[in-house]
Scaffold this motif. Structure first.
Motif, PDB file in Angstrom:
ATOM      1  N   SER A  91     -24.596 -91.619  56.494  1.00  0.00           N
ATOM      2  CA  SER A  91     -24.860 -92.658  57.495  1.00  0.00           C
ATOM      3  C   SER A  91     -23.581 -93.422  57.818  1.00  0.00           C
ATOM      4  O   SER A  91     -22.579 -93.336  57.089  1.00  0.00           O
ATOM      5  N   GLY A  92     -23.650 -94.197  58.907  1.00  0.00           N
ATOM      6  CA  GLY A  92     -22.514 -95.032  59.282  1.00  0.00           C
ATOM      7  C   GLY A  92     -22.155 -95.995  58.168  1.00  0.00           C
ATOM      8  O   GLY A  92     -20.984 -96.169  57.824  1.00  0.00           O
ATOM      9  N   LYS A  93     -23.184 -96.589  57.588  1.00  0.00           N
ATOM     10  CA  LYS A  93     -22.961 -97.566  56.513  1.00  0.00           C
ATOM     11  C   LYS A  93     -22.312 -96.899  55.301  1.00  0.00           C
ATOM     12  O   LYS A  93     -21.380 -97.449  54.712  1.00  0.00           O
ATOM     13  N   GLU A  94     -22.820 -95.713  54.936  1.00  0.00           N
ATOM     14  CA  GLU A  94     -22.236 -94.992  53.793  1.00  0.00           C
ATOM     15  C   GLU A  94     -20.769 -94.659  54.050  1.00  0.00           C
ATOM     16  O   GLU A  94     -19.928 -94.761  53.150  1.00  0.00           O
ATOM     17  N   ASN A  95     -20.456 -94.297  55.276  1.00  0.00           N
ATOM     18  CA  ASN A  95     -19.060 -94.018  55.618  1.00  0.00           C
ATOM     19  C   ASN A  95     -18.184 -95.250  55.401  1.00  0.00           C
ATOM     20  O   ASN A  95     -17.075 -95.157  54.873  1.00  0.00           O
ATOM     21  N   LEU A  96     -18.700 -96.411  55.809  1.00  0.00           N
ATOM     22  CA  LEU A  96     -17.919 -97.645  55.625  1.00  0.00           C
ATOM     23  C   LEU A  96     -17.775 -98.000  54.144  1.00  0.00           C
ATOM     24  O   LEU A  96     -16.723 -98.477  53.716  1.00  0.00           O
ATOM     25  N   HIS A  97     -18.821 -97.738  53.369  1.00  0.00           N
ATOM     26  CA  HIS A  97     -18.728 -97.991  51.921  1.00  0.00           C
ATOM     27  C   HIS A  97     -17.628 -97.142  51.295  1.00  0.00           C
ATOM     28  O   HIS A  97     -16.801 -97.635  50.538  1.00  0.00           O
ATOM     29  N   ILE A  98     -17.640 -95.862  51.641  1.00  0.00           N
ATOM     30  CA  ILE A  98     -16.645 -94.944  51.073  1.00  0.00           C
ATOM     31  C   ILE A  98     -15.239 -95.393  51.463  1.00  0.00           C
ATOM     32  O   ILE A  98     -14.338 -95.483  50.622  1.00  0.00           O
ATOM     33  N   HIS A  99     -15.080 -95.712  52.742  1.00  0.00           N
ATOM     34  CA  HIS A  99     -13.754 -96.110  53.215  1.00  0.00           C
ATOM     35  C   HIS A  99     -13.278 -97.386  52.526  1.00  0.00           C
ATOM     36  O   HIS A  99     -12.127 -97.485  52.106  1.00  0.00           O
ATOM     37  N   SER A 100     -14.165 -98.356  52.409  1.00  0.00           N
ATOM     38  CA  SER A 100     -13.719 -99.634  51.848  1.00  0.00           C
ATOM     39  C   SER A 100     -13.423 -99.514  50.357  1.00  0.00           C
ATOM     40  O   SER A 100     -12.525-100.172  49.842  1.00  0.00           O
ATOM     41  N   LYS A 101     -14.144 -98.620  49.675  1.00  0.00           N
ATOM     42  CA  LYS A 101     -13.816 -98.377  48.258  1.00  0.00           C
ATOM     43  C   LYS A 101     -12.430 -97.755  48.161  1.00  0.00           C
ATOM     44  O   LYS A 101     -11.607 -98.145  47.335  1.00  0.00           O
ATOM     45  N   TYR A 102     -12.197 -96.795  49.038  1.00  0.00           N
ATOM     46  CA  TYR A 102     -10.918 -96.099  49.057  1.00  0.00           C
ATOM     47  C   TYR A 102      -9.773 -97.070  49.341  1.00  0.00           C
ATOM     48  O   TYR A 102      -8.691 -96.980  48.767  1.00  0.00           O
ATOM     49  N   MET A 103     -10.031 -98.034  50.223  1.00  0.00           N
ATOM     50  CA  MET A 103      -9.000 -99.016  50.568  1.00  0.00           C
ATOM     51  C   MET A 103      -8.877-100.122  49.513  1.00  0.00           C
ATOM     52  O   MET A 103      -8.053-101.027  49.662  1.00  0.00           O
ATOM     53  N   GLY A 104      -9.715-100.082  48.513  1.00  0.00           N
ATOM     54  CA  GLY A 104      -9.686-101.127  47.491  1.00  0.00           C
ATOM     55  C   GLY A 104     -10.172-102.460  48.030  1.00  0.00           C
ATOM     56  O   GLY A 104      -9.707-103.525  47.630  1.00  0.00           O
ATOM     57  N   TYR A 105     -11.127-102.389  48.942  1.00  0.00           N
ATOM     58  CA  TYR A 105     -11.524-103.575  49.694  1.00  0.00           C
ATOM     59  C   TYR A 105     -13.038-103.723  49.701  1.00  0.00           C
ATOM     60  O   TYR A 105     -13.606-104.249  50.636  1.00  0.00           O
ATOM     61  N   HIS A 106     -13.704-103.191  48.682  1.00  0.00           N
ATOM     62  CA  HIS A 106     -15.155-103.073  48.794  1.00  0.00           C
ATOM     63  C   HIS A 106     -15.864-104.421  48.753  1.00  0.00           C
ATOM     64  O   HIS A 106     -15.622-105.233  47.880  1.00  0.00           O
ATOM     65  N   ASN A 107     -16.724-104.647  49.736  1.00  0.00           N
ATOM     66  CA  ASN A 107     -17.429-105.918  49.857  1.00  0.00           C
ATOM     67  C   ASN A 107     -18.652-105.686  50.744  1.00  0.00           C
ATOM     68  O   ASN A 107     -18.539-105.517  51.949  1.00  0.00           O
ATOM     69  N   LYS A 108     -19.837-105.644  50.091  1.00  0.00           N
ATOM     70  CA  LYS A 108     -21.079-105.303  50.809  1.00  0.00           C
ATOM     71  C   LYS A 108     -21.358-106.246  51.962  1.00  0.00           C
ATOM     72  O   LYS A 108     -21.775-105.830  53.033  1.00  0.00           O
ATOM     73  N   LYS A 109     -21.120-107.526  51.729  1.00  0.00           N
ATOM     74  CA  LYS A 109     -21.426-108.527  52.736  1.00  0.00           C
ATOM     75  C   LYS A 109     -20.539-108.304  53.971  1.00  0.00           C
ATOM     76  O   LYS A 109     -20.996-108.369  55.104  1.00  0.00           O
ATOM     77  N   ARG A 110     -19.271-108.004  53.708  1.00  0.00           N
ATOM     78  CA  ARG A 110     -18.335-107.776  54.807  1.00  0.00           C
ATOM     79  C   ARG A 110     -18.743-106.545  55.628  1.00  0.00           C
ATOM     80  O   ARG A 110     -18.642-106.550  56.847  1.00  0.00           O
ATOM     81  N   ILE A 111     -19.215-105.502  54.937  1.00  0.00           N
ATOM     82  CA  ILE A 111     -19.659-104.309  55.664  1.00  0.00           C
ATOM     83  C   ILE A 111     -20.811-104.649  56.599  1.00  0.00           C
ATOM     84  O   ILE A 111     -20.828-104.244  57.769  1.00  0.00           O
ATOM     85  N   ASP A 112     -21.748-105.455  56.119  1.00  0.00           N
ATOM     86  CA  ASP A 112     -22.870-105.852  56.978  1.00  0.00           C
ATOM     87  C   ASP A 112     -22.393-106.696  58.154  1.00  0.00           C
ATOM     88  O   ASP A 112     -22.873-106.533  59.277  1.00  0.00           O
ATOM     89  N   GLU A 113     -21.447-107.591  57.893  1.00  0.00           N
ATOM     90  CA  GLU A 113     -20.910-108.420  58.980  1.00  0.00           C
ATOM     91  C   GLU A 113     -20.232-107.559  60.040  1.00  0.00           C
ATOM     92  O   GLU A 113     -20.390-107.780  61.238  1.00  0.00           O
ATOM     93  N   ILE A 114     -19.465-106.578  59.564  1.00  0.00           N
ATOM     94  CA  ILE A 114     -18.733-105.734  60.511  1.00  0.00           C
ATOM     95  C   ILE A 114     -19.685-104.841  61.310  1.00  0.00           C
ATOM     96  O   ILE A 114     -19.513-104.659  62.508  1.00  0.00           O
TER      97      ILE A 114
END
Ligand code: ADP
Ligand code: ADP
Length: 222
Positions: A91-114
């Motif tokens: 899913s789109g959300k899963e893609n963002l989770h993977i990317h943000s983990k990779y970037m060392g920037y993981h933040n669930k709330k931020r993903i929802d905001e974006i």
């Protein structure tokens, strides 16, 4: 104050000068439209600014640092290439989770905001393979702005979007620029795409910037 400042930039492929002694001035907090026909050298210039390719001559400063910059400046820059790739079966959300983990920037709330910012909240859990072109583009932007970049570089982001997709995309860029102060460089081969969007325009042809102007000055002339 400039976000990108270049003088006498040269980039060669073989014997051909694809960028030919080019000067560029991108004011901080502007939306800079880089306009020129196919083959003008827009993508090459944007790649040089992103430090994806080395330049052969001249001086290029991005976010106050000379080209050849390290990861720290790259991390302050978000970019969007023409055909973004995703894990299509996720899913789109899963893609963002993977990317943000990779970037060392993981933040669930931020993903929802974006997701909300790019207007994909409703489709967040659908597989990317079912996304329209406009949705894919917005997801690519979500990925690019995850790190809250100071500079966002967009290579032909409006290509292949329907009118509704274009409208959403413009609103998003203006929001990022006005609310977050993000400097945006956006390339296109169509000047009118920059109406009500760009603050500054650079006209490029055959590896040179022919002129740089505030968009309102261009309107005054015509
Ligand atoms: P634009 O984005 O304005 O269409 P490009 O920067 O993609 O222009 O291309 C400018 C010119 O450089 C074109 O003639 C293109 O074929 C050439 N070019 C771009 N990338 C390469 C490369 N990796 N190797 C050789 N030539 C290239
Ligand atoms: P764009 O104009 O948007 O860059 P192109 O189709 O010109 O799209 O280029 C797509 C990719 O192919 C780019 O990564 C570019 O660097 C590369 N490319 C373009 N022209 C050439 C070329 N003549 N030789 C090798 N690579 C090229």
């Amino acid at each position: 104050d400039y976000c990108v400042l270049g003088s006498d930039i040269v980039k060669r492929y073989g014997n051909k000068k694809v960028i030919n002694e080019l000067d560029i001035h991108v004011p901080k907090h502007s939306i800079y439209g880089l306009i020129g026909p196919n083959g003008a050298g827009k993508s090459t210039l944007l790649k040089a600014i992103m430090n994806l390719i080395p330049i052969d001559g001249g001086d290029l400063q991005v976010l106050g640092n000379a080209a050849g910059m390290g990861m720290r400046e790259l991390e302050r820059t978000g970019s969007l290439i023409e055909y973004p790739c995703f894990y299509d079966s996720l899913s789109g959300k899963e893609n963002l989770h993977i990317h943000s983990k990779y970037m060392g920037y993981h933040n669930k709330k931020r993903i929802d905001e974006i997701l909300d910012l790019v207007d994909l909240t409703k489709e967040a859990d659908k597989k990317v393979e079912n996304y329209s072109m406009g949705m894919r583009q917005r997801l690519a932007i979500a990925r690019a702005i995850m790190v809250m970049p100071e500079l966002l570089i967009l290579d032909e982001p409006i290509n292949a979007l329907d009118p509704d997709g274009i409208k959403k995309m413009r609103e998003l860029f203006i929001h990022l620029n006005e609310k977050m102060g993000t400097t945006i460089i956006i390339s296109s081969h169509i000047l009118s795409e920059m109406d009500c969007l760009a603050t500054d325009i650079g006209i490029m042809n055959e590896g040179r910037l022919l002129e740089e102007k505030a968009l309102k000055e261009i309107h005054k002339e015509n």
